[in-house]
Design a protein around this motif. Structure first.
Motif, PDB file in Angstrom:
ATOM      1  N   ASN A   1       0.807  -1.237   0.000  1.00 29.45           N
ATOM      2  CA  ASN A   1       0.000   0.000   0.000  1.00 29.45           C
ATOM      3  C   ASN A   1       0.835   1.280   0.000  1.00 29.45           C
ATOM      4  O   ASN A   1       0.310   2.350   0.317  1.00 29.45           O
ATOM      5  N   HIS A   2       2.104   1.209  -0.387  1.00 36.52           N
ATOM      6  CA  HIS A   2       2.931   2.417  -0.388  1.00 36.52           C
ATOM      7  C   HIS A   2       2.365   3.489  -1.319  1.00 36.52           C
ATOM      8  O   HIS A   2       2.550   4.682  -1.079  1.00 36.52           O
ATOM      9  N   HIS A   3       1.657   3.068  -2.355  1.00 33.17           N
ATOM     10  CA  HIS A   3       1.094   4.016  -3.323  1.00 33.17           C
ATOM     11  C   HIS A   3      -0.232   4.618  -2.845  1.00 33.17           C
ATOM     12  O   HIS A   3      -0.800   5.470  -3.526  1.00 33.17           O
ATOM     13  N   LEU A   4      -0.694   4.203  -1.670  1.00 32.28           N
ATOM     14  CA  LEU A   4      -1.976   4.691  -1.147  1.00 32.28           C
ATOM     15  C   LEU A   4      -1.848   5.273   0.255  1.00 32.28           C
ATOM     16  O   LEU A   4      -2.847   5.624   0.884  1.00 32.28           O
ATOM     17  N   GLY A   5      -0.657   5.395   0.767  1.00 32.82           N
ATOM     18  CA  GLY A   5      -0.452   5.784   2.152  1.00 32.82           C
ATOM     19  C   GLY A   5      -0.876   7.210   2.463  1.00 32.82           C
ATOM     20  O   GLY A   5      -0.646   8.137   1.688  1.00 32.82           O
ATOM     21  N   VAL A   6      -1.514   7.378   3.618  1.00 29.06           N
ATOM     22  CA  VAL A   6      -1.892   8.699   4.122  1.00 29.06           C
ATOM     23  C   VAL A   6      -1.477   8.792   5.589  1.00 29.06           C
ATOM     24  O   VAL A   6      -1.152   7.795   6.228  1.00 29.06           O
ATOM     25  N   GLY A   7      -1.490  10.025   6.120  1.00 32.03           N
ATOM     26  CA  GLY A   7      -1.137  10.230   7.517  1.00 32.03           C
ATOM     27  C   GLY A   7       0.266  10.772   7.661  1.00 32.03           C
ATOM     28  O   GLY A   7       0.899  11.200   6.695  1.00 32.03           O
ATOM     29  N   GLY A   8       0.761  10.741   8.890  1.00 30.07           N
ATOM     30  CA  GLY A   8       2.079  11.274   9.184  1.00 30.07           C
ATOM     31  C   GLY A   8       3.168  10.234   9.046  1.00 30.07           C
ATOM     32  O   GLY A   8       2.907   9.068   8.743  1.00 30.07           O
ATOM     33  N   PRO A   9       4.426  10.644   9.264  1.00 22.32           N
ATOM     34  CA  PRO A   9       5.548   9.702   9.208  1.00 22.32           C
ATOM     35  C   PRO A   9       5.411   8.644  10.302  1.00 22.32           C
ATOM     36  O   PRO A   9       4.980   8.938  11.401  1.00 22.32           O
ATOM     37  N   ARG A  10       5.784   7.397   9.978  1.00 19.75           N
ATOM     38  CA  ARG A  10       5.776   6.341  10.980  1.00 19.75           C
ATOM     39  C   ARG A  10       6.753   5.241  10.593  1.00 19.75           C
ATOM     40  O   ARG A  10       7.161   5.141   9.425  1.00 19.75           O
ATOM     41  N   GLU A  11       7.096   4.423  11.581  1.00 20.11           N
ATOM     42  CA  GLU A  11       7.987   3.300  11.325  1.00 20.11           C
ATOM     43  C   GLU A  11       7.251   2.203  10.560  1.00 20.11           C
ATOM     44  O   GLU A  11       6.088   1.915  10.835  1.00 20.11           O
ATOM     45  N   VAL A  12       7.952   1.607   9.606  1.00 25.40           N
ATOM     46  CA  VAL A  12       7.397   0.498   8.822  1.00 25.40           C
ATOM     47  C   VAL A  12       8.454  -0.600   8.730  1.00 25.40           C
ATOM     48  O   VAL A  12       9.581  -0.445   9.212  1.00 25.40           O
ATOM     49  N   ASP A  13       8.061  -1.700   8.100  1.00 22.74           N
ATOM     50  CA  ASP A  13       8.984  -2.808   7.913  1.00 22.74           C
ATOM     51  C   ASP A  13       9.568  -2.849   6.509  1.00 22.74           C
ATOM     52  O   ASP A  13      10.690  -3.317   6.314  1.00 22.74           O
ATOM     53  N   VAL A  14       8.796  -2.360   5.532  1.00 19.26           N
ATOM     54  CA  VAL A  14       9.169  -2.513   4.122  1.00 19.26           C
ATOM     55  C   VAL A  14       8.996  -1.199   3.382  1.00 19.26           C
ATOM     56  O   VAL A  14       8.015  -0.479   3.605  1.00 19.26           O
ATOM     57  N   LEU A  15       9.936  -0.884   2.502  1.00 22.40           N
ATOM     58  CA  LEU A  15       9.808   0.258   1.603  1.00 22.40           C
ATOM     59  C   LEU A  15       9.606  -0.260   0.176  1.00 22.40           C
ATOM     60  O   LEU A  15       9.732  -1.440  -0.095  1.00 22.40           O
ATOM     61  N   LYS A  16       9.291   0.647  -0.726  1.00 22.13           N
ATOM     62  CA  LYS A  16       9.054   0.290  -2.122  1.00 22.13           C
ATOM     63  C   LYS A  16      10.163   0.856  -2.992  1.00 22.13           C
ATOM     64  O   LYS A  16      10.579   2.006  -2.820  1.00 22.13           O
ATOM     65  N   GLY A  17      10.624   0.049  -3.946  1.00 29.27           N
ATOM     66  CA  GLY A  17      11.803   0.397  -4.722  1.00 29.27           C
ATOM     67  C   GLY A  17      11.736   1.697  -5.489  1.00 29.27           C
ATOM     68  O   GLY A  17      12.759   2.330  -5.735  1.00 29.27           O
ATOM     69  N   VAL A  18      10.537   2.138  -5.865  1.00 33.13           N
ATOM     70  CA  VAL A  18      10.391   3.360  -6.639  1.00 33.13           C
ATOM     71  C   VAL A  18      10.649   4.613  -5.807  1.00 33.13           C
ATOM     72  O   VAL A  18      10.873   5.695  -6.353  1.00 33.13           O
ATOM     73  N   ASN A  19      10.666   4.480  -4.489  1.00 31.96           N
ATOM     74  CA  ASN A  19      10.788   5.659  -3.628  1.00 31.96           C
ATOM     75  C   ASN A  19      11.374   5.244  -2.284  1.00 31.96           C
ATOM     76  O   ASN A  19      10.656   5.088  -1.301  1.00 31.96           O
ATOM     77  N   MET A  20      12.675   5.071  -2.232  1.00 33.19           N
ATOM     78  CA  MET A  20      13.318   4.682  -0.971  1.00 33.19           C
ATOM     79  C   MET A  20      14.718   5.285  -0.891  1.00 33.19           C
ATOM     80  O   MET A  20      15.428   5.389  -1.891  1.00 33.19           O
ATOM     81  N   SER A  21      15.075   5.687   0.317  1.00 34.01           N
ATOM     82  CA  SER A  21      16.365   6.338   0.557  1.00 34.01           C
ATOM     83  C   SER A  21      17.029   5.706   1.775  1.00 34.01           C
ATOM     84  O   SER A  21      16.337   5.275   2.709  1.00 34.01           O
ATOM     85  N   PHE A  22      18.355   5.714   1.789  1.00 34.24           N
ATOM     86  CA  PHE A  22      19.079   5.069   2.874  1.00 34.24           C
ATOM     87  C   PHE A  22      20.276   5.910   3.308  1.00 34.24           C
ATOM     88  O   PHE A  22      20.916   6.580   2.494  1.00 34.24           O
ATOM     89  N   ARG A  23      20.569   5.832   4.593  1.00 34.57           N
ATOM     90  CA  ARG A  23      21.781   6.433   5.129  1.00 34.57           C
ATOM     91  C   ARG A  23      22.948   5.527   4.734  1.00 34.57           C
ATOM     92  O   ARG A  23      22.942   4.329   5.045  1.00 34.57           O
ATOM     93  N   THR A  24      23.934   6.069   4.072  1.00 32.45           N
ATOM     94  CA  THR A  24      25.027   5.224   3.589  1.00 32.45           C
ATOM     95  C   THR A  24      25.812   4.609   4.746  1.00 32.45           C
ATOM     96  O   THR A  24      26.354   3.510   4.621  1.00 32.45           O
ATOM     97  N   GLN A  25      25.846   5.291   5.870  1.00 29.57           N
ATOM     98  CA  GLN A  25      26.482   4.725   7.060  1.00 29.57           C
ATOM     99  C   GLN A  25      25.764   3.453   7.502  1.00 29.57           C
ATOM    100  O   GLN A  25      26.380   2.483   7.943  1.00 29.57           O
ATOM    101  N   ALA A  26      24.430   3.451   7.372  1.00 29.05           N
ATOM    102  CA  ALA A  26      23.641   2.274   7.754  1.00 29.05           C
ATOM    103  C   ALA A  26      23.871   1.131   6.773  1.00 29.05           C
ATOM    104  O   ALA A  26      23.919  -0.049   7.167  1.00 29.05           O
ATOM    105  N   ILE A  27      24.007   1.451   5.498  1.00 31.56           N
ATOM    106  CA  ILE A  27      24.205   0.410   4.484  1.00 31.56           C
ATOM    107  C   ILE A  27      25.522  -0.315   4.695  1.00 31.56           C
ATOM    108  O   ILE A  27      25.589  -1.545   4.649  1.00 31.56           O
ATOM    109  N   GLY A  28      26.584   0.448   4.946  1.00 28.70           N
ATOM    110  CA  GLY A  28      27.887  -0.175   5.102  1.00 28.70           C
ATOM    111  C   GLY A  28      28.252  -0.979   3.863  1.00 28.70           C
ATOM    112  O   GLY A  28      28.235  -0.477   2.746  1.00 28.70           O
TER     113      GLY A  28
END
Length: 310
Positions: free
Chosen positions: A146-173
């Motif tokens: 449902n990433h293409h239908l999400g409403v509301g404020g920012p919150r923690e999730v388990d999964v992101l969608k490839g078309v719109n995802m960003s990462f801290r390079t320090q976290a990626i390692g």
């Protein structure tokens, strides 16, 4: 914080033009833009040779292996930014996309990944329904997108969608996208494996609907043709999901997942209950979907066991 935008592309020069134009219009300038192109993709190379990047620091990376996983891993090796933001060549980020992404990472040092809504355009229509539950993994292994239908404020999730995802390079390692994902193009669920790995390392994954891109789903040049059923694509999708979840879930939850997946399943990954439910409306093709799904479950189990044994 310096940002890198990473875009894998294949044979969609007009879509890529739309995407790059949107990056040129960002309120926070792009520090590095990496385009990963297949060596045989003549159309895209011709386009890039004529494209005027203006204020876009464009860098191209060549990849010989098919599939989004190989492309993204090749691109990750060239990232210099503190944040790497990934989108598709058939998407156009909103002007404040990078600005909002950067704000999340600056405000909380525990955030490892940030994703947002992709507004899906179907011709002249936009999918504008709304869902409050996005990107969650239920205890028994069912994944809610449902990433293409999400409403509301920012919150923690388990999964992101490839078309719109960003990462801290320090976290990626040294983390890479999982090369066990099957497919010669989209390799469905590749992002799930990546975000689960970050979660297991203790990083927060955030979904914010206001971090948005316009998504214009374009033609795919592999076995996965989106709306048209293909047995190989279905088997690959179910295989990938099975591999990722068996690795991420605890032993007890794995048993629950396999029981639910085979008995019930979903519209995309059929179990016997879904087969019975869909048979009246879809007819004999549901038999092929069930067979492909069960084959994918078995092959995913085998892939998981091979890793354990080695």
């Amino acid at each position: 914080m310096r940002n890198t935008v990473l875009i894998p592309t294949y044979r969609r020069p007009q879509d890529l033009l739309h995407c790059l134009s949107a990056l040129q219009a960002q309120t926070k300038p792009v520090n590095q833009a990496i385009i990963v192109v297949r060596d045989t993709d003549t159309e895209t190379w011709q386009f890039l040779n004529l494209f005027s990047p203006h204020n876009l620091p464009l860098q191209t990376v060549t990849v010989t292996q098919p599939g989004v996983v190989a492309a993204l891993n090749a691109g990750l090796a060239e990232v210099t930014g503190d944040i790497v933001s990934i989108t598709d060549d058939d998407a156009a980020p909103h002007p404040d996309w990078l600005q909002k992404i950067t704000a999340h990472f600056q405000n909380d040092g525990c955030i490892g990944g940030v994703g947002g809504r992709d507004w899906v355009h179907r011709g002249e229509k936009i999918e504008d329904s709304s869902c409050s539950i996005v990107g969650r993994l239920q205890w028994f292994g069912r994944v809610i997108g449902n990433h293409h239908l999400g409403v509301g404020g920012p919150r923690e999730v388990d999964v992101l969608k490839g078309v719109n995802m960003s990462f801290r390079t320090q976290a990626i390692g040294k983390l890479q996208f999982d090369q066990r994902m099957r497919g010669t193009g989209a390799q469905v669920h590749f992002e799930m494996a990546f975000t689960f790995a970050l979660q297991r390392s203790g990083w927060k994954i955030i979904y914010d609907p206001s971090v948005a891109v316009d998504h214009y789903p374009a033609q795919r040049f592999d076995e996965d043709q989106r709306q048209n059923f293909n047995e190989i694509a279905c088997t690959n999708l179910v295989h990938n999901e099975t591999v990722v979840l068996l690795e991420h879930l605890s032993p007890l939850r794995r048993i629950a997942f396999l029981f639910w997946a085979i008995l019930v399943g979903t519209r995309d990954c059929l179990g016997f209950v879904q087969w019975l439910r869909l048979f009246p409306s879809q007819g004999k093709i549901v038999n092929k979907k069930l067979q492909a799904s069960l084959r994918g479950r078995w092959q995913g189990w085998q892939t998981n066991q091979f890793k354990i044994q080695n």
